[in-house]
Design an enzyme around this catalytic site. Structure first.
Site, mmCIF file in Angstrom:
data_model
loop_
_atom_site.group_PDB
_atom_site.id
_atom_site.type_symbol
_atom_site.label_atom_id
_atom_site.label_comp_id
_atom_site.label_asym_id
_atom_site.label_seq_id
_atom_site.Cartn_x
_atom_site.Cartn_y
_atom_site.Cartn_z
ATOM 1 N N ASN A 134 57.791 73.883 40.123
ATOM 2 C CA ASN A 134 57.496 72.390 39.583
ATOM 3 C C ASN A 134 56.484 72.277 38.646
ATOM 4 O OD1 ASN A 134 57.095 69.760 39.851
ATOM 5 N ND2 ASN A 134 57.384 69.375 41.866
ATOM 6 N N ARG A 179 48.777 60.878 46.510
ATOM 7 C CA ARG A 179 49.293 60.279 45.174
ATOM 8 C C ARG A 179 50.599 59.588 45.523
ATOM 9 N NH1 ARG A 179 52.204 63.731 40.714
ATOM 10 N NH2 ARG A 179 52.483 62.176 39.230
ATOM 11 N N HIS A 199 62.070 69.366 41.273
ATOM 12 C CA HIS A 199 61.481 67.965 41.134
ATOM 13 C C HIS A 199 61.484 67.277 42.349
ATOM 14 C CE1 HIS A 199 60.302 68.701 37.052
ATOM 15 N NE2 HIS A 199 61.841 69.300 37.085
ATOM 16 N N PRO A 210 50.367 70.135 37.499
ATOM 17 C CA PRO A 210 49.432 69.305 37.483
ATOM 18 C C PRO A 210 49.684 67.869 38.427
ATOM 19 C CG PRO A 210 50.588 69.095 35.367
ATOM 20 C CD PRO A 210 51.011 70.556 36.107
ATOM 21 N N ASN A 211 48.726 67.849 39.170
ATOM 22 C CA ASN A 211 48.925 66.586 39.942
ATOM 23 C C ASN A 211 49.450 66.521 41.166
ATOM 24 O OD1 ASN A 211 47.156 64.818 38.123
ATOM 25 N ND2 ASN A 211 48.977 64.685 36.840
ATOM 26 N N TYR A 262 56.283 60.378 46.516
ATOM 27 C CA TYR A 262 55.975 61.523 46.836
ATOM 28 C C TYR A 262 55.710 61.941 48.347
ATOM 29 C CZ TYR A 262 55.341 61.972 41.663
ATOM 30 O OH TYR A 262 55.729 62.109 40.363
ATOM 31 N N GLU A 299 63.858 75.491 38.847
ATOM 32 C CA GLU A 299 62.987 74.339 38.514
ATOM 33 C C GLU A 299 63.121 73.417 39.727
ATOM 34 O OE1 GLU A 299 63.045 70.634 35.226
ATOM 35 O OE2 GLU A 299 63.911 72.685 34.705
ATOM 36 N N ALA A 354 54.254 67.430 35.146
ATOM 37 C CA ALA A 354 54.480 66.714 33.780
ATOM 38 C C ALA A 354 54.808 67.695 32.603
ATOM 39 C CB ALA A 354 53.314 65.820 33.491
ATOM 40 N N ARG A 397 63.492 57.566 36.761
ATOM 41 C CA ARG A 397 62.131 57.194 36.292
ATOM 42 C C ARG A 397 62.130 57.081 34.998
ATOM 43 N NH1 ARG A 397 58.044 61.017 39.279
ATOM 44 N NH2 ARG A 397 56.613 59.222 38.541
#
Length: 139
Positions: free
Chosen positions: A72, A18, A98, A10-11, A23, A96, A75, A105
């Site tokens: 990735n 964004r 990120h 998502p996103n 990012y 995985e 969330a 964060r």
């Protein structure tokens, strides 16, 4: 020829727009072209969805025939037992990724339901993390 799928959650369809300070300003589609050029000898695929079930369906679809999954989950990394179970249910190994350093964060981003189900985790190296994950599957 190795078959590798990159899955973004998502996103991540908003990369380039964004929060560019976190990012970056490049879209993933632009970066994917770079990856295809770097790895012209790899059958590289890309899938993005904002929907948890679609991500699970894609893992199931390729999870017995592809050589690697670069994931990735956005969330969902911090919330989805279902995606973790999907990774456990298939034989294709995953890494995985990120883009940001999730450990620098918010506290809720420090836990991953997926990390124990993957070969490794690449965190905080920007889009370069995807390249490193693909390279892992080629070694």
């Amino acid at each position: 020829m190795k078959k590798i799928l990159i899955i973004n959650g998502p996103n991540l369809n908003l990369l380039g727009k964004r929060e560019p300070t976190i990012y970056g300003s490049q879209t993933f589609e632009e970066y994917f072209q770079t990856l295809q050029s770097l790895f012209s000898d790899v059958d590289l695929h890309y899938f993005q969805s904002n929907h948890e079930g679609s991500l699970i369906d894609k893992i199931h679809e390729v999870g017995f025939t592809f050589d690697g999954i670069v994931l990735n989950a956005g969330a969902y990394t911090h919330t989805s037992v279902a995606i973790a179970d999907a990774l456990s249910a298939v034989t294709t190994p995953a890494v995985e990724v990120h883009i940001s350093n999730v450990h620098a964060r918010e506290a809720f981003r420090h836990h991953s339901y997926l990390s124990s189900r993957v070969k490794g985790v690449i965190v905080g190296l920007g889009l370069k993390g995807y390249e490193l994950a693909v390279r892992y599957f080629l070694s």
